[in-house]
Design an enzyme around this catalytic site. Structure first.
Site, PDB file in Angstrom:
ATOM      1  N   ARG A 104      -1.922   3.842  16.911  1.00 15.45           N
ATOM      2  CA  ARG A 104      -1.895   5.001  16.015  1.00 15.45           C
ATOM      3  C   ARG A 104      -3.027   5.991  16.311  1.00 15.45           C
ATOM      4  O   ARG A 104      -4.162   5.583  16.593  1.00 15.45           O
ATOM      5  CB  ARG A 104      -1.986   4.556  14.559  1.00 15.45           C
ATOM      6  CG  ARG A 104      -0.727   3.844  14.094  1.00 15.45           C
ATOM      7  CD  ARG A 104      -0.871   3.377  12.676  1.00 15.45           C
ATOM      8  NE  ARG A 104      -0.440   4.315  11.675  1.00 15.45           N
ATOM      9  CZ  ARG A 104      -1.107   4.620  10.580  1.00 15.45           C
ATOM     10  NH1 ARG A 104      -2.297   4.111  10.343  1.00 15.45           N
ATOM     11  NH2 ARG A 104      -0.621   5.459   9.693  1.00 15.45           N
TER      12      ARG A 104
ATOM     13  N   ASP B 217      -2.764  14.244   6.604  1.00 17.25           N
ATOM     14  CA  ASP B 217      -2.321  12.961   6.065  1.00 17.25           C
ATOM     15  C   ASP B 217      -1.115  13.120   5.154  1.00 17.25           C
ATOM     16  O   ASP B 217      -1.253  12.986   3.938  1.00 17.25           O
ATOM     17  CB  ASP B 217      -3.488  12.315   5.293  1.00 17.25           C
ATOM     18  CG  ASP B 217      -3.195  10.884   4.918  1.00 17.25           C
ATOM     19  OD1 ASP B 217      -2.194  10.343   5.396  1.00 17.25           O
ATOM     20  OD2 ASP B 217      -3.976  10.305   4.148  1.00 17.25           O
TER      21      ASP B 217
ATOM     22  N   LYS C 112      -3.616   0.008  14.021  1.00 15.61           N
ATOM     23  CA  LYS C 112      -4.497   1.022  13.440  1.00 15.61           C
ATOM     24  C   LYS C 112      -5.906   0.541  13.743  1.00 15.61           C
ATOM     25  O   LYS C 112      -6.310  -0.517  13.261  1.00 15.61           O
ATOM     26  CB  LYS C 112      -4.258   1.105  11.932  1.00 15.61           C
ATOM     27  CG  LYS C 112      -5.271   1.952  11.161  1.00 15.61           C
ATOM     28  CD  LYS C 112      -4.885   2.062   9.667  1.00 15.61           C
ATOM     29  CE  LYS C 112      -5.907   2.853   8.867  1.00 15.61           C
ATOM     30  NZ  LYS C 112      -5.507   3.021   7.451  1.00 15.61           N
TER      31      LYS C 112
ATOM     32  N   HIS D  17      -4.246  18.406  -0.029  1.00  8.76           N
ATOM     33  CA  HIS D  17      -5.138  17.317  -0.451  1.00  8.76           C
ATOM     34  C   HIS D  17      -5.907  17.623  -1.738  1.00  8.76           C
ATOM     35  O   HIS D  17      -7.114  17.368  -1.835  1.00  8.76           O
ATOM     36  CB  HIS D  17      -6.132  16.952   0.663  1.00  8.76           C
ATOM     37  CG  HIS D  17      -6.345  15.469   0.787  1.00  8.76           C
ATOM     38  ND1 HIS D  17      -6.718  14.678  -0.286  1.00  8.76           N
ATOM     39  CD2 HIS D  17      -6.219  14.622   1.844  1.00  8.76           C
ATOM     40  CE1 HIS D  17      -6.823  13.419   0.123  1.00  8.76           C
ATOM     41  NE2 HIS D  17      -6.513  13.353   1.409  1.00  8.76           N
TER      42      HIS D  17
ATOM     43  N   GLU E  38       3.806   9.067  -1.077  1.00 13.19           N
ATOM     44  CA  GLU E  38       2.410   8.938  -1.492  1.00 13.19           C
ATOM     45  C   GLU E  38       1.876  10.228  -2.121  1.00 13.19           C
ATOM     46  O   GLU E  38       1.247  10.198  -3.168  1.00 13.19           O
ATOM     47  CB  GLU E  38       1.552   8.553  -0.284  1.00 13.19           C
ATOM     48  CG  GLU E  38       0.060   8.542  -0.589  1.00 13.19           C
ATOM     49  CD  GLU E  38      -0.799   8.122   0.600  1.00 13.19           C
ATOM     50  OE1 GLU E  38      -0.252   7.784   1.660  1.00 13.19           O
ATOM     51  OE2 GLU E  38      -2.033   8.116   0.449  1.00 13.19           O
TER      52      GLU E  38
ATOM     53  N   GLU F  89       5.313   9.789  13.475  1.00  7.84           N
ATOM     54  CA  GLU F  89       5.288   8.960  12.259  1.00  7.84           C
ATOM     55  C   GLU F  89       5.493   9.844  11.036  1.00  7.84           C
ATOM     56  O   GLU F  89       4.673  10.715  10.744  1.00  7.84           O
ATOM     57  CB  GLU F  89       3.943   8.224  12.170  1.00  7.84           C
ATOM     58  CG  GLU F  89       3.771   7.392  10.901  1.00  7.84           C
ATOM     59  CD  GLU F  89       2.429   6.626  10.855  1.00  7.84           C
ATOM     60  OE1 GLU F  89       1.969   6.118  11.908  1.00  7.84           O
ATOM     61  OE2 GLU F  89       1.837   6.542   9.764  1.00  7.84           O
TER      62      GLU F  89
ATOM     63  N   GLU G 114       0.865  -1.177   0.000  1.00  2.30           N
ATOM     64  CA  GLU G 114       0.000   0.000   0.000  1.00  2.30           C
ATOM     65  C   GLU G 114       0.904   1.230   0.000  1.00  2.30           C
ATOM     66  O   GLU G 114       1.792   1.375   0.853  1.00  2.30           O
ATOM     67  CB  GLU G 114      -0.901  -0.034   1.244  1.00  2.30           C
ATOM     68  CG  GLU G 114      -1.888   1.099   1.265  1.00  2.30           C
ATOM     69  CD  GLU G 114      -3.132   0.783   2.106  1.00  2.30           C
ATOM     70  OE1 GLU G 114      -3.362  -0.378   2.484  1.00  2.30           O
ATOM     71  OE2 GLU G 114      -3.891   1.736   2.368  1.00  2.30           O
TER      72      GLU G 114
ATOM     73  N   GLU H 172     -10.448   4.525   8.994  1.00  2.00           N
ATOM     74  CA  GLU H 172     -10.636   4.132   7.599  1.00  2.00           C
ATOM     75  C   GLU H 172     -11.150   2.697   7.486  1.00  2.00           C
ATOM     76  O   GLU H 172     -10.639   1.893   6.707  1.00  2.00           O
ATOM     77  CB  GLU H 172      -9.321   4.301   6.835  1.00  2.00           C
ATOM     78  CG  GLU H 172      -8.821   5.735   6.851  1.00  2.00           C
ATOM     79  CD  GLU H 172      -7.586   5.982   5.990  1.00  2.00           C
ATOM     80  OE1 GLU H 172      -6.759   5.079   5.869  1.00  2.00           O
ATOM     81  OE2 GLU H 172      -7.486   7.092   5.439  1.00  2.00           O
TER      82      GLU H 172
HETATM   83  O1  GCW Z   1      -2.323   8.197   3.874  1.00  2.00           O
HETATM   84  C1  GCW Z   1      -3.375   7.346   4.088  1.00  2.00           C
HETATM   85  C2  GCW Z   1      -3.210   6.360   3.000  1.00  2.00           C
HETATM   86  C3  GCW Z   1      -3.716   4.993   3.353  1.00  2.00           C
HETATM   87  C4  GCW Z   1      -3.078   4.590   4.683  1.00  2.00           C
HETATM   88  C5  GCW Z   1      -3.525   5.580   5.746  1.00  2.00           C
HETATM   89  C6  GCW Z   1      -2.919   5.309   7.102  1.00  2.00           C
HETATM   90  C7  GCW Z   1      -2.378   2.407   5.377  1.00  2.00           C
HETATM   91  O2  GCW Z   1      -3.842   6.857   1.852  1.00  2.00           O
HETATM   92  O3  GCW Z   1      -3.323   4.127   2.316  1.00  2.00           O
HETATM   93  O4  GCW Z   1      -3.420   3.271   5.041  1.00  2.00           O
HETATM   94  O5  GCW Z   1      -3.128   6.864   5.377  1.00  2.00           O
HETATM   95  O6  GCW Z   1      -1.965   5.972   7.441  1.00  2.00           O
HETATM   96  O7  GCW Z   1      -3.399   4.453   7.815  1.00  2.00           O
END
Ligand code: GCW
Length: 704
Positions: A331, A372, A294, A523, A400, A394, A174, A298
């Protein structure tokens, strides 16, 4: 005569050009030949008698011997000689358990001279410390330091320095952009790929001492006996390098692989299941690090599914690993499906009230910023807001949102910006991480490592792995120095090469921010894969997954009002910090649109109207990539041709992308501002519809 000169020039060029030929696999450990004659002679002398105790007995000491042998052959073209006589050795590796100047993992290197002979002592409290010292000694040699005067003491201040791999069981990653996962679960445990060893060696060389080998979007199968044996094989391979293994724990594992009806953290059967599981793991891996979790984020399961808090969930798992000195890293990256609250406020709102409620062996891991991993975010307001809870920072090393592996972006300046951010008048983020009244301190980076021959996709991507490790060891190092170290060890000793690549790297972060998300935009990337611009995105079910939610453009202006008249996210910061950002006329302009909805006509500090400044920034970003191209071209004769060509091609992609970002974003924002592009700027090659029609269903990194 003329021919002779041309011939000599050609020979010279061939030698300098191909002297460091490499496919990038060696990372920063290629140990290039030392050309300085007097240094080389001295290095040779001292490598002619090295004292290392317990080579036969200790796996880490064996590694030191191997590393010294390897490095010496490559750097000074001579095999080192080892001696059993510690009195006459010119390099002495010494364990000094009582030394008060270093901590458990620290080392010292000290030069000595006696009767016109010189040498060094490398000391540490244990073998892994000596390994760190060995790498530091070799680094000093790669930096062409004079070992006659070396005198270093170094101890890491953060105890947990780890990589987080978002690698899946089927080897997809991922947000990975450098191939498949290096962890081949199918051939484990019987087959130990050379990559695992080289990976561990690279990590040890920069002081990384932990790795989470599985995705935080976790798969419970990793906790089954079959997979735990595979994990054990990796742990055994990593141990001599001082690296502990950790796993992500899927909260619903008791249901999925344990046949229980619930995963409620207060249910006695669930508590027992985790306790038994922990025992099973520690029976196999006595130094297992613990779990990274986590939860309720999400779509991941978590304690809130049972009306319990994050603390209830974390503490239950922490109790399971506590008898074995394990830890749980929980997290804080959470935001709710249902709450309409400004997304950047949610983690703070949920976690701050839990301060003091976590067990002793729980750490809370917080992303650098509250959203993010955007190109630029202010630091996360949770830093320092939970004084009773150890906080882990973190970072995301994998790019990404930063152009993935086709853009050259050196991240150390971004890491430093966060670490050095003041959380109040007297403390910085780094002070929160290093706080000494707690045993547990740490930092983690989401890895950018994959099966590509050069590990990280972009040849300069390795620098981000390197820089993360170096800063994890010592967050006070400077980004420029780290770049220099990396370049000199990876590319060349040539001053011009070092200088040019260093300039390219140092400007690259700020430059990327300009062509992607200048002045606090965030974003506005493509949905899902996050590659390329999509400020118009408004089709996803969740409001806060859509770019329009973040920039809020309208005929008045652009930006997310997080001041007191808006979502008031600013109130989550200390008043000292609020003062810097709360007022749109004084706000640090790099965060202007993060905190304020700004009129298109707003007057910037330099006098430009906002719209003009936005156009200027995007254009500057594009110009910056052009400059990088020129600089890169100027060293074409001095570095390996293939490597040069690779970066050259990637810079062309980066330039095309920067232009795409500029033209798509400015045209889109222009539909609101209704203002013309200031004079002198190039017109976009395509109309907005064209940019809106582009889509990339196979962009990498979805990692399913
Ligand atoms: O940045 C986002 C990403 C997800 C990621 C999430 C996270 C692993 O798009 O892909 O999932 O954060 O940090 O948990």
């Amino acid at each position: 005569m003329k021919n002779k000169i041309i011939y000599t020039i050609l020979i010279f060029l061939t030698i300098t050009k191909f002297s460091n030929a490499s496919d990038g696999y060696d990372l920063w450990l290629g140990y290039h030949k030392i050309n300085n004659a007097s240094l080389k002679t001295n290095y040779k002398k001292i490598f002619s008698s090295i004292y290392l105790k317990d080579v036969q007995k200790n796996a880490t000491i064996k590694l030191i011997k191997k590393e010294l042998t390897w490095a010496s052959k490559l750097m000074i073209e001579a095999a080192p000689l080892f001696t059993t006589d510690s009195n006459n050795a010119s390099i002495l590796f010494r364990i000094d358990e009582q030394n008060k100047d270093i901590n458990e993992e620290g080392y010292g290197i000290k030069a000595w001279t006696k009767n016109s002979k010189n040498g060094v002592v490398v000391y540490a409290k244990n073998e892994v410390g000596l390994l760190y010292g060995c790498f530091a000694l070799l680094r000093a040699m790669q930096m062409q330091e004079d070992l006659k005067t070396i005198n270093t003491i170094s101890s890491p201040t953060l105890k947990i320095r780890m990589l987080n791999h978002w690698d899946n069981i089927n080897r997809t990653i991922e947000r990975g952009y450098a191939g498949n996962s290096i962890f081949n679960w199918h051939t484990l445990p019987d087959y130990i790929d050379k990559r695992y060893i080289d990976y561990a060696r690279a990590n040890a060389s920069i002081g990384i001492n932990g790795t989470v080998v599985t995705n935080v979007n976790a798969n419970a199968l990793f906790l089954t006996p079959e997979y735990l044996l595979k994990v054990k094989a990796l742990a055994d391979a990593f141990r001599p390098f001082g690296i502990k293994i950790y796993l992500t724990a899927r909260f619903s594992a008791p249901i999925e692989i344990g046949n229980l009806k619930t995963a409620d953290p207060l249910d006695s059967a669930v508590i027992k299941w985790w306790a038994d599981k922990a025992k099973e793991i520690y029976d196999l891996i006595p130094d297992f690090g613990g779990f990274l979790v986590k939860a309720n984020s999400e779509g991941q399961p978590g304690p809130q599914n049972y009306d319990r808090t994050h603390a209830d969930g974390a503490n239950m798992m922490a109790a399971a690993v506590a008898p074995f000195k394990g830890i749980v890293i929980w997290r804080a990256f959470v935001y709710s499906n249902e709450t309409p609250e400004d997304r950047v406020k949610q983690a703070y709102n949920e976690f701050k009230p839990l301060d003091g409620k976590f067990s002793k062996n729980v750490l809370v891991q917080i992303k650098n910023g509250p959203l993010d991993f955007q190109p630029r975010e202010p630091f996360h307001p949770l830093f320092g807001a939970m004084p009773k809870t150890p906080e882990v920072l973190e970072f995301q090393i994998t790019q990404e949102y930063l152009g993935q592996s086709t853009h050259l972006v050196y991240e150390a300046p971004m890491f430093k910006e966060i670490l050095e951010s003041n959380i109040n008048a007297t403390q910085k983020v780094v002070d929160v991480l290093e706080h000494s009244n707690n045993e547990l301190t740490g930092i983690s980076g989401v890895a950018n490592i994959g099966s590509d021959i050069n590990w990280c996709g972009h040849p300069v991507g390795q620098a981000n792995w390197y820089a993360f490790g170096r800063l994890a060891w010592n967050p006070h190092l400077n980004a420029n120095e780290i770049a220099k170290e990396w370049i000199q060890q990876t590319w060349s000793h040539d001053e011009k090469v070092i200088d040019t690549i260093q300039q390219i790297m140092m400007a690259s972060y700020e430059n990327m921010v300009k062509y992607m998300t200048p002045l606090g935009l965030h974003h506005i990337m493509g949905n899902g894969h996050h590659y390329g611009p999509m400020p118009w995105g408004n089709t996803l079910n969740r409001e806060d997954w859509n770019p329009v939610y973040y920039h809020k453009s309208d005929s008045y202006g652009v930006g997310f009002n997080r001041s007191i008249s808006g979502s008031n996210a600013i109130a989550q910061y200390d008043p000292f910090v609020q003062n810097k950002w709360k007022d749109s006329s004084t706000c640090d302009e790099k965060f202007l649109l993060w905190f304020h909805h700004i009129s298109w006509k707003h007057k910037m500090k330099n006098g430009n109207p906002f719209w003009d400044e936005l156009c200027y920034q995007y254009n500057e970003g594009v110009n910056g990539v052009r400059k990088m191209q020129k600089q890169w071209q100027s060293i074409s004769m001095h570095i390996d041709e293939d490597q040069h060509h690779q970066v050259k091609q990637l810079l062309q992609i980066q330039l095309n992308d920067a232009i795409w970002w500029r033209d798509a974003c400015l045209q889109y924002f222009q539909t609101f501002s209704k203002l013309p592009l200031p004079k002198g700027y190039p017109l976009p090659a395509h109309d907005l519809k064209y940019y809106q029609s582009l889509n990339f269903p196979f962009a990498p990194g979805n990692g399913k």
